[in-house]
Scaffold this active site. Structure first.
Site, PDB file in Angstrom:
ATOM      1  N   GLU A 219       0.649  -0.946   0.079  1.00 28.06           N
ATOM      2  CA  GLU A 219       0.324   0.360   0.015  1.00 28.06           C
ATOM      3  C   GLU A 219       0.611   1.076   0.008  1.00 28.06           C
ATOM      4  OE1 GLU A 219      -4.101  -0.279   2.428  1.00 28.06           O
ATOM      5  OE2 GLU A 219      -2.473  -1.794   3.231  1.00 28.06           O
ATOM      6  N   ARG A 316       9.174   6.195  18.462  1.00 26.51           N
ATOM      7  CA  ARG A 316       9.523   7.117  18.314  1.00 26.51           C
ATOM      8  C   ARG A 316       9.218   7.045  20.052  1.00 26.51           C
ATOM      9  NH1 ARG A 316      11.652  11.657  16.597  1.00 26.51           N
ATOM     10  NH2 ARG A 316      10.989  10.597  14.139  1.00 26.51           N
ATOM     11  N   ASN A 317       9.475   7.213  21.370  1.00 29.45           N
ATOM     12  CA  ASN A 317       9.729   7.401  22.374  1.00 29.45           C
ATOM     13  C   ASN A 317       8.388   8.161  22.571  1.00 29.45           C
ATOM     14  OD1 ASN A 317       8.977   8.284  25.347  1.00 29.45           O
ATOM     15  ND2 ASN A 317      10.548   6.864  25.492  1.00 29.45           N
TER      16      ASN A 317
END
Length: 342
Positions: A219, A316-317
């Protein structure tokens, strides 16, 4: 290895070959048949240096394929036309760069027929050999010939539709590989390698000399040179960094059973079983905190140094904003019903 093909060429008003269709290309090891084909290919040569076969040469090729027990090629040689769209025999050694339009089209056909994997052939200079063409409802047309082609179509009660202006045509105008679904065929270029069981959704895109090796959900974007392993999923609007822009030589690959989330992207390779969370674009030089299974810091490094690690989650924190890499369990599983292309 040597690619070969009996094909049908199209010319522009100046007499130049602008494209070639190879219905049943093949691959040969260096040997007796390839040497004899090379001898046949030199029977006639036009002013542009292309190997054009006349009726006698086609008869010789037909007999040659019969002697080497190649029945499909023998039948094809008997059916190819002469006249306005002459037949030609083209040879393209994998190790040699293409120098003519037919050679470039043959190499692209071999990729889309799954007779050559991405990076197996030398494609240096392919852009320089190809013409920028209008891909129309009447086939390829040189841009200089387009006004006359439009007028001719109107005169016969048609409206000429221009679907694209590009050097590469849609793959499905030339090849429809077995066992695939492609929602928007304009988004898969000739020269794409689309593995059996692959689904390409409407926003999915596959460039030439790139593609999938088996069952996959696409996609997002597979840029030129990028290879995606089987059982992997590229989420909506995700992207992979190819080798064309910036002249990069680093080849990005995606391993088996990987997931690149929606709106995410990679500029470095992923080993098997990796996930890049939605929205995270992971460039090769991104600073990443590598964690162990308990969440403890192992080291801080650039993303490219982690490309060989299997079964990792890149995220990502949400509190600190730092990019992290940590071990993960389980498999990325595709919907079997969705990929049963029967």
């Amino acid at each position: 290895m040597i690619g070969f093909g009996l094909g049908i060429a199209s010319r522009n008003s100046a007499g130049e070959i602008i494209e070639t269709f190879f219905p049943r290309p093949g691959v040969l090891p260096a040997g007796d048949l390839s040497r004899e084909l090379a001898a046949q290919a030199g029977i006639e040569t036009d002013a542009g240096g292309f190997r054009i076969l006349g009726d006698k040469a086609l008869e010789k090729c037909q007999k040659l394929f019969s002697r080497f027990e190649e029945p499909e090629q023998e039948k094809l040689a008997a059916r190819l036309p002469g006249g306005k769209r002459p037949a030609l025999l083209c040879l393209a050694p994998f190790a040699e760069a293409p120098a003519t339009v037919p050679e470039s089209f043959l190499k692209l056909h071999l990729l889309s027929h799954r007779l050559a994997r991405p990076h197996a052939q030398n494609l240096d200079g392919v852009f320089a050999t190809l013409h920028n063409l209008a891909w129309t409802s009447r086939g390829p047309v040189s841009l200089g010939d387009l006004p006359e082609a439009r007028l001719e179509a109107r005169g016969s009660g048609e409206t000429l539709t221009v679907r694209a202006v590009d050097k590469f045509p849609p793959m499905t105008d030339y090849v429809v590989p077995a066992g695939v679904r492609i929602a928007d065929t304009a988004r898969v270029r000739l020269g794409a390698h689309v593995g059996e069981g692959t689904t390409v959704m409407h926003e999915g895109f596959i460039n030439f000399n790139a593609g999938t090796l088996g069952q996959a959900m696409i996609e997002g974007r597979i840029s030129a040179g990028v290879v995606v392993g089987e059982q992997s999923d590229l989420g909506g609007s995700s992207s992979t960094m190819g080798t064309l822009s910036g002249g990069g030589t680093e080849i990005v690959s995606v391993g088996r059973g990987c997931l690149i989330g929606a709106n995410a992207g990679i500029g470095m390779s992923l080993a098997d079983g990796c996930i890049v969370e939605a929205g995270l674009y992971l460039t090769a030089g991104a600073v990443v905190r590598q964690l162990d299974a308990g969440g403890n810091l192992v080291r801080t490094c650039k993303a490219r140094e982690l490309s060989g690690l299997k079964h990792r989650l890149f995220r990502r924190n949400s509190l600190s904003g730092a990019v992290e890499c940590l071990p993960r369990k389980g498999q990325v599983e595709l919907n079997e019903e969705l990929h049963a292309h029967n």
